[in-house]
Design an enzyme around this catalytic site. Sequence first.
Site, PDB file in Angstrom:
ATOM      1  N   GLY A  62       3.904   0.446  -4.851  1.00 32.56           N
ATOM      2  CA  GLY A  62       5.376  -0.685  -4.953  1.00 32.56           C
ATOM      3  C   GLY A  62       6.140  -0.273  -6.572  1.00 32.56           C
ATOM      4  CG  HIS A  63       3.447   1.873  -8.875  1.00 32.75           C
ATOM      5  ND1 HIS A  63       2.868   1.074  -8.869  1.00 32.75           N
ATOM      6  CD2 HIS A  63       3.786   2.699  -9.572  1.00 32.75           C
ATOM      7  CE1 HIS A  63       2.188   1.940  -8.450  1.00 32.75           C
ATOM      8  NE2 HIS A  63       2.481   2.974  -8.939  1.00 32.75           N
ATOM      9  CB  ALA A  64       8.784   5.215  -8.937  1.00 36.15           C
TER      10      ALA A  64
ATOM     11  NE  ARG B 293       4.179   5.877  -6.176  1.00 32.85           N
ATOM     12  CZ  ARG B 293       4.402   6.937  -6.917  1.00 32.85           C
ATOM     13  NH1 ARG B 293       2.226   6.662  -7.395  1.00 32.85           N
ATOM     14  NH2 ARG B 293       4.489   7.712  -7.239  1.00 32.85           N
TER      15      ARG B 293
ATOM     16  CB  ILE C  53      10.642   2.772 -12.513  1.00 27.92           C
ATOM     17  CG1 ILE C  53      11.148   3.710 -13.178  1.00 27.92           C
ATOM     18  CG2 ILE C  53      11.619   1.955 -12.095  1.00 27.92           C
ATOM     19  CD1 ILE C  53      11.845   4.645 -13.350  1.00 27.92           C
TER      20      ILE C  53
END
Length: 140
Positions: free
Chosen positions: A56-58, A103, A128
């Site tokens: 749940g981030h990049a 992802r 992020i």
Amino acid sequence: MDKKQTSVYACSMIELSVNHREKGNITVIENRLDIPFAVRRIYYLYDVPAGESRGGHAHRKLQQLIVAASGSFDVILNDGKIKRIFTLNRPYQGLLVIPGIWRELDNFSSGSVCLVLASQKYDTGDYIREYGEFLTWKKI
Ligand code: TYD
């Protein structure tokens, strides 16, 4: 590579070498030989409760190779426009995730181990974590 313009189509499954032996198998990953970056950090996820999701981030700069060292799970990659879902269930395959890709990981099987080889040391500034911020950063 402009890390903001990256596409999920540039993320791919890498077939790793596997040495079959009567006593079991061995897979070896060498910097810049089997993967296109130098590994600076390794971590692994395990004992993920059933139904739980991770990620749940990049990342702005980080490259990663994700391997189902044991068991299976799904990796959902999203470049802000297109999503691709990869099921990882072979310890001799690795998913290359380039920078600038959102992802999520879910569907962890019981006892699965998610091994991650990373190109940079841990850096909170590289994350992020807000999807809206991700889209703004990608200029979408
Ligand atoms: P995080 O990357 O958010 O995990 P996931 O994407 O799998 O949900 O990391 C979870 C926690 O672990 C977070 O508090 C930071 C810590 N952490 C480190 O201290 N060093 C690391 O190299 C990583 C990957 C995480």
